[in-house]
Design a protein around this motif. Structure first.
Motif, PDB file in Angstrom:
ATOM      1  N   LYS A  30       0.833  -1.213   0.000  1.00  0.00           N
ATOM      2  CA  LYS A  30       0.000   0.000   0.000  1.00  0.00           C
ATOM      3  C   LYS A  30       0.862   1.256   0.000  1.00  0.00           C
ATOM      4  O   LYS A  30       0.582   2.214  -0.725  1.00  0.00           O
ATOM      5  N   LEU A  31       1.942   1.252   0.783  1.00  0.00           N
ATOM      6  CA  LEU A  31       2.849   2.393   0.813  1.00  0.00           C
ATOM      7  C   LEU A  31       3.504   2.601  -0.549  1.00  0.00           C
ATOM      8  O   LEU A  31       3.618   3.737  -1.024  1.00  0.00           O
ATOM      9  N   SER A  32       3.912   1.513  -1.195  1.00  0.00           N
ATOM     10  CA  SER A  32       4.536   1.617  -2.515  1.00  0.00           C
ATOM     11  C   SER A  32       3.571   2.198  -3.538  1.00  0.00           C
ATOM     12  O   SER A  32       3.957   3.036  -4.358  1.00  0.00           O
ATOM     13  N   ILE A  33       2.325   1.763  -3.486  1.00  0.00           N
ATOM     14  CA  ILE A  33       1.319   2.290  -4.410  1.00  0.00           C
ATOM     15  C   ILE A  33       1.067   3.763  -4.133  1.00  0.00           C
ATOM     16  O   ILE A  33       0.949   4.568  -5.068  1.00  0.00           O
ATOM     17  N   ASP A  34       0.996   4.146  -2.865  1.00  0.00           N
ATOM     18  CA  ASP A  34       0.781   5.553  -2.518  1.00  0.00           C
ATOM     19  C   ASP A  34       1.951   6.430  -2.972  1.00  0.00           C
ATOM     20  O   ASP A  34       1.746   7.539  -3.471  1.00  0.00           O
ATOM     21  N   MET A  35       3.181   5.945  -2.810  1.00  0.00           N
ATOM     22  CA  MET A  35       4.353   6.714  -3.241  1.00  0.00           C
ATOM     23  C   MET A  35       4.379   6.855  -4.758  1.00  0.00           C
ATOM     24  O   MET A  35       4.672   7.925  -5.288  1.00  0.00           O
ATOM     25  N   ALA A  36       4.071   5.772  -5.464  1.00  0.00           N
ATOM     26  CA  ALA A  36       4.023   5.837  -6.924  1.00  0.00           C
ATOM     27  C   ALA A  36       2.938   6.798  -7.381  1.00  0.00           C
ATOM     28  O   ALA A  36       3.142   7.587  -8.315  1.00  0.00           O
ATOM     29  N   ASP A  37       1.802   6.773  -6.725  1.00  0.00           N
ATOM     30  CA  ASP A  37       0.706   7.680  -7.054  1.00  0.00           C
ATOM     31  C   ASP A  37       1.118   9.128  -6.811  1.00  0.00           C
ATOM     32  O   ASP A  37       0.854  10.005  -7.625  1.00  0.00           O
ATOM     33  N   LEU A  38       1.801   9.374  -5.720  1.00  0.00           N
ATOM     34  CA  LEU A  38       2.210  10.734  -5.385  1.00  0.00           C
ATOM     35  C   LEU A  38       3.207  11.284  -6.390  1.00  0.00           C
ATOM     36  O   LEU A  38       3.064  12.392  -6.889  1.00  0.00           O
ATOM     37  N   PHE A  39       4.252  10.505  -6.701  1.00  0.00           N
ATOM     38  CA  PHE A  39       5.320  11.028  -7.546  1.00  0.00           C
ATOM     39  C   PHE A  39       5.050  10.887  -9.033  1.00  0.00           C
ATOM     40  O   PHE A  39       5.586  11.660  -9.827  1.00  0.00           O
ATOM     41  N   MET A  40       4.261   9.929  -9.451  1.00  0.00           N
ATOM     42  CA  MET A  40       4.044   9.715 -10.879  1.00  0.00           C
ATOM     43  C   MET A  40       2.775  10.382 -11.404  1.00  0.00           C
ATOM     44  O   MET A  40       2.725  10.771 -12.560  1.00  0.00           O
TER      45      MET A  40
END
Length: 60
Positions: A30-40
């Motif tokens: 979930k954290l990885s998906i949130d980080m990808a969503d934030l930066f990409m």
């Protein structure tokens, strides 16, 4: 052919250590998906500044 899922005992509880490992893995995903969503998606310009090679500082 027998169904292997019918052999699973539904009354047994998982050990707390195994349960915590599964929850930790889910939280990491979930954290990885949130980080990808934030930066990409939300602010892709930030990602460009992270990998920018600061050519201005080389001139000084």
């Amino acid at each position: 052919m027998s169904n292997p899922f019918q052999d699973i005992v539904s009354d047994e509880k998982l050990p707390e250590i195994l349960r915590q490992k599964v929850i930790d893995d889910i939280n990491l995903i979930k954290l990885s998906i949130d980080m990808a969503d934030l930066f990409m998606i939300k602010s892709p310009g930030v990602l460009g500044t992270l990998f920018d090679s600061n050519d201005d500082n080389e001139d000084e």
